[in-house]
Design a protein around this motif. Structure first.
Motif, mmCIF file in Angstrom:
data_model
loop_
_atom_site.group_PDB
_atom_site.id
_atom_site.type_symbol
_atom_site.label_atom_id
_atom_site.label_comp_id
_atom_site.label_asym_id
_atom_site.label_seq_id
_atom_site.Cartn_x
_atom_site.Cartn_y
_atom_site.Cartn_z
ATOM 1 N N ALA B 93 0.864 -1.106 -0.003
ATOM 2 C CA ALA B 93 0.144 -0.110 -0.047
ATOM 3 C C ALA B 93 0.681 1.489 0.071
ATOM 4 N N ARG B 94 0.504 2.162 -0.621
ATOM 5 C CA ARG B 94 1.137 3.521 -0.576
ATOM 6 C C ARG B 94 0.461 4.438 0.699
ATOM 7 N N ARG B 95 1.330 5.269 1.135
ATOM 8 C CA ARG B 95 0.595 5.829 2.427
ATOM 9 C C ARG B 95 1.086 7.300 2.316
ATOM 10 N N GLY B 111 5.974 5.867 -3.735
ATOM 11 C CA GLY B 111 6.943 5.371 -4.617
ATOM 12 C C GLY B 111 6.260 4.672 -5.426
ATOM 13 N N GLY B 112 6.585 4.743 -6.595
ATOM 14 C CA GLY B 112 5.885 3.759 -7.594
ATOM 15 C C GLY B 112 4.506 3.980 -7.886
ATOM 16 N N LEU B 113 4.022 5.124 -8.001
ATOM 17 C CA LEU B 113 2.536 5.531 -8.489
ATOM 18 C C LEU B 113 2.522 5.570 -9.988
ATOM 19 N N PRO B 114 1.388 4.819 -10.388
ATOM 20 C CA PRO B 114 1.510 4.696 -11.895
ATOM 21 C C PRO B 114 1.332 6.002 -12.622
ATOM 22 N N ALA B 115 1.898 6.260 -13.798
ATOM 23 C CA ALA B 115 1.886 7.558 -14.335
ATOM 24 C C ALA B 115 0.509 7.908 -14.662
ATOM 25 N N GLY B 116 0.321 9.353 -14.162
ATOM 26 C CA GLY B 116 -1.095 9.873 -14.333
ATOM 27 C C GLY B 116 -1.810 9.855 -12.989
ATOM 28 N N MET B 117 -0.816 9.524 -11.789
ATOM 29 C CA MET B 117 -1.563 9.436 -10.739
ATOM 30 C C MET B 117 -0.554 10.697 -9.852
ATOM 31 N N THR B 118 -0.979 11.357 -9.120
ATOM 32 C CA THR B 118 -0.544 12.198 -8.271
ATOM 33 C C THR B 118 -1.246 12.284 -6.925
ATOM 34 N N VAL B 119 -0.133 12.099 -6.061
ATOM 35 C CA VAL B 119 -0.344 12.368 -4.656
ATOM 36 C C VAL B 119 0.515 13.428 -3.982
ATOM 37 N N SER B 161 -4.842 12.652 -7.293
ATOM 38 C CA SER B 161 -5.481 12.711 -8.779
ATOM 39 C C SER B 161 -5.059 11.476 -9.337
ATOM 40 N N LEU B 162 -6.056 11.022 -9.930
ATOM 41 C CA LEU B 162 -5.952 10.035 -11.083
ATOM 42 C C LEU B 162 -6.518 10.579 -12.498
ATOM 43 N N GLU B 163 -5.659 10.573 -13.407
ATOM 44 C CA GLU B 163 -6.052 10.921 -14.759
ATOM 45 C C GLU B 163 -6.929 9.648 -15.546
ATOM 46 N N ALA B 167 -5.329 3.473 -12.855
ATOM 47 C CA ALA B 167 -5.828 2.599 -11.611
ATOM 48 C C ALA B 167 -4.758 2.267 -10.929
ATOM 49 N N LEU B 168 -4.913 2.472 -9.557
ATOM 50 C CA LEU B 168 -3.743 1.758 -8.650
ATOM 51 C C LEU B 168 -4.431 0.752 -8.091
ATOM 52 N N ASP B 169 -3.249 -0.360 -8.192
ATOM 53 C CA ASP B 169 -3.759 -1.657 -8.127
ATOM 54 C C ASP B 169 -3.910 -1.859 -6.428
#
Ligand SMILES: Nc1ncnc2c1ncn2[C@@H]1O[C@H](COP(=O)(O)OP(=O)(O)OP(=O)(O)O)[C@@H](O)[C@H]1O
Ligand SMILES: [Mg+2]
Lengths: 256, 446
Positions: B93-95, B111-119, B161-163, B167-169
């Motif tokens: 999980a990301r935190r 770390g390792g968020l998919p492209a198009g996802m911003t936290v 934000s997710l474009e 999807a974040l698995d």
């Protein structure tokens, strides 16, 4: 071991006496059958002995191995070795059958100052006893009695009894709702539990159960007291003549 | 004039002092951004703090907790060992971790968020592009005073934000920690969550208070779920004595989108959660589940506004309440079916268990329907533990306390089943059991 003397009880808040001076003694190793018309007070006796709320004992006494049962909380009676297989087992949504059995077992062990049963030993025991009584693994995983058929509920009661190994077993119409084969299975389960230091009080309407679980004594309860007692032949006589025929005209098809 | 006076209380000066302290210090507190804060603060002052005479605040006296001398939250950090037990969502999980409403990057793991996802920390957005924080599309329902206050005093929060199509698995967990402190403090975090078309996210929102303090958490969340997007939220709130939390969540859903949230509000002196969901496209679904469990003198309040604006949508509100001691719970759920929202299916259910004579539960279901082809239902039940069940358990040897706890725990089961993440489910079960007499004996059930 179970000694009931002149027991009198009413429904709380009502004057009507349901138990009317009932006396009965069950000695270790004995099987007693209680028969009697609808509404005569059989379930009331079972509930009063096991401590359900809503009844008022207005006289008499009930002891188990000399200990006053009526003073005890229901869980203390269970720890003392009393078990009631109910006429209408209760559904407990949200509590799995297996978990329930284990909590019950450990509660009783704890109350007696014994060690808790280990998870492994419990699993082994419950599978063994469930198989003997024809309670499938699926029923063990389901919530207690939730959505169980009438017969499944009754088998489940006997499974609990087999797990808890009580001193005195009260069975309230365990046979009603059971199919012919299940009746046999359950009766075998009960017979397997018969032992010189355990007593049984079996409430039933039907002689057939008593063909399988042969009682030492048969009592007829009507109007809140034991009207007559005998050996197993009394059950046959009742089957033939009806309550009126055995007890006299005033007991023929009366509302207790 | 006096009628209006009665409806609101004048805010204490502490809030204005807080704004003063933020000026030039906090992210987005100068220039145009400061003007926005000032304007929000004026709105707050004009609205005032609601008293129980305001309909939506009938059962919860905001003045009693909001008008205390709260200062801005102390900057501070916490022992990471105290945070780790609250980790959920598995090791992948990301935190994002917030302490007293401010993000703490060194504790976070993104770390390792998919492209198009911003936290990112909301503070960055406030500093760079504060206008993005005020998205009018989610601001239909009139702002209430705490929301305006949040806008004036916000320092940080989560920007997620997710474009389109992202999807974040694994789950994303936002842990919001409130520390112990000598003097009363407040925090006003704001989360902005946006899912683009067909985006998918499992979010875990964990709020925990550590140690003793008097605090006020005033949180605002704006959540946009675009067409085809899917958002799951598991939310837990565990506070203690002296802690108040008021959360306002606004959800907007596009066509064929889905929101499923399950909330466990377990403890806290005062917890209020207001949710507004707007089904703004067709064929979308919003599910809001929850468990409220006040005991002692706790007060937990849930208010839901479910707006069906378009046809063929479905919604479900399912809340269970267990109130013990002098605890009090409020559930006010309203379903609005707008005139275009034909073929709406909307359900609401609130089942309550009152474990003590001094506990109180107020349920206020409401329906407002302007379309003619709709299926709506609402139901509320309230009762004590079933005596026949209690006797059954006791006749099998369980003492009364254990039997009561077991049945109470079982009652919460239907909500727990709806928690999406298994680790959150475990945490919530543990939280519940720790509050039940003899719960430790039931632990293995959890
Ligand atoms: N809670 C109650 N309130 C009022 N009357 C009751 C209550 N419980 C039992 N009774 C009455 O007490 C009498 C005895 O009931 P009980 O259930 O003991 O009968 P029973 O012998 O078990 O009958 P059955 O063979 O039908 O099971 C009946 O007349 C019944 O209606
Ligand atoms: Mg009966």
């Amino acid at each position: 071991m179970l000694e009931i003397k002149d027991l009198q009880a009413t429904i709380e808040g009502q004057d009507k006496q349901i138990l009317n001076g009932l006396s009965l003694t069950v000695r270790p190793g004995e099987v007693h059958a209680i028969m009697g018309p609808n509404g005569s007070g059989k379930s009331t006796l079972a509930y009063v002995l096991s401590g359900r709320d809503g009844y008022e004992v207005t006289g008499g006494s009930a002891t188990l191995d000399g200990e006053d049962l009526l003073e005890l909380e229901p869980e203390e009676r269970a720890a003392a070795g009393l078990f009631l297989a109910m006429q209408y087992p209760v559904e407990i949504p949200g509590v799995s059958n297996m978990y329930f059995l284990r909590q019950a077992m450990n509660s009783i062990r704890k109350a007696r100052g014994e060690e808790e049963i280990s998870a492994g030993a419990f699993m082994k025991l419950v599978k063994e006893r469930a198989a003997l009584l024809g309670v499938g693994g699926e029923l063990l995983k389901r919530d207690v009695n939730r959505g169980f058929s009438g017969g499944e509920k009754k088998r489940n009661e006997i499974l609990q009894m087999a797990m808890l190994q009580p001193r005195i077993c009260i069975l309230d119409e365990t046979d009603s709702g059971l199919d012919i084969d299940a009746l046999r299975t359950v009766a075998d389960g009960v017979n397997a539990m018969r032992s010189p230091d355990r007593g049984f009080l079996i409430i039933t309407h039907y002689q057939r159960l008593l063909d399988y679980i042969v009682p030492d004594h048969v009592h007829v309860l009507a109007k809140g007291r034991i009207q007559t007692s005998g050996d197993r032949s009394l059950a046959l006589e009742l089957e033939e003549k009806g309550y009126g025929g055995v007890l006299g005209a005033e007991f023929a098809e009366v509302a207790a | 004039m006096s009628a209006l006076r009665n409806r609101t209380a004048e805010p204490v000066p502490g809030f204005a002092e807080a704004l003063e302290r933020l000026r030039g210090e906090a992210a987005g507190s100068s220039g145009r951004a400061l003007e926005q804060r000032n304007a929000a603060f004026e709105r707050f002052q004009a609205l005032g703090v609601p008293t129980p005479r305001v309909e939506n605040w009938k059962y919860t006296n905001a003045a009693s907790f909001a008008n205390r001398p709260f200062a801005l939250a102390p900057r501070g950090t916490v022992d990471p060992d105290l945070v780790i037990p609250h980790f959920a969502g598995g090791h992948k999980a990301r935190r994002l971790i917030l302490v007293n409403g401010r993000t703490v990057p060194q504790f976070s793991h993104l770390g390792g968020l998919p492209a198009g996802m911003t936290v990112r920390p909301l503070a960055q957005v406030l500093a760079e592009t504060p206008e993005l924080v005020d998205r009018t599309s989610v601001n239909d329902e009139p702002e209430h005073s705490f929301e305006a206050l949040n806008r004036a005093l916000v320092e940080d929060g989560a920007w997620i934000s997710l474009e389109d199509g992202v999807a974040l698995d694994e789950p994303l967990q936002v842990i919001s920690i409130l520390t112990e402190a000598e003097s009363a403090f407040m925090a006003h975090p704001r989360h902005v969550i946006r899912l683009g078309r067909n985006a998918k996210l499992r979010l875990i929102l964990t709020t925990v208070a550590l140690g003793q303090a008097e605090s006020l958490l005033n949180q605002v969340e704006t959540v946009e779920i675009a067409d085809g997007a899917d958002l799951t939220i598991d939310r837990t709130l565990e506070q203690g004595q002296g802690r108040s939390a008021i959360t306002r969540s606004r959800f907007v859903l596009g066509s064929r989108s889905r929101l499923q949230q399950t909330t466990a509000s377990i403890g806290g002196s005062l917890i209020r959660h207001e949710m507004e969901a707007r089904l703004r496209g067709t064929h979308s679904e919003a599910i809001l589940n929850g468990l409220m469990m006040p005991q002692g003198t706790e007060h937990v309040d849930t208010l839901i506004r479910m707006h069906h604006e378009m046809p063929d949508c479905q919604s479900d509100q399912f809340y269970k309440t267990v109130a013990d001691d002098r605890g009090r719970a409020v559930f006010a759920g309203k379903i609005f079916v707008h005139k275009d929202a034909q073929r709406t299916n909307s359900y609401q259910k609130n089942d309550s268990l009152l474990l003590s004579d001094d506990a109180e539960i107020d349920a206020k279901p409401e329906l407002e329907i302007y379309a003619d082809d709709v299926k709506c239902s609402h139901g509320a039940t309230c009762g004590d533990l079933d005596p026949a069940s209690l006797f059954y358990l006791r006749s099998r040897g369980m003492d009364e306390a254990l039997a009561r706890s077991m049945l109470t725990f079982a009652f919460t089961g239907e909500v727990l089943e709806r928690i999406a993440d298994e680790s959150v489910d475990h945490i919530v079960r543990r939280m519940i059991l720790s509050r039940l007499p003899g719960g430790e004996r039931l632990a293995e059930l959890g």
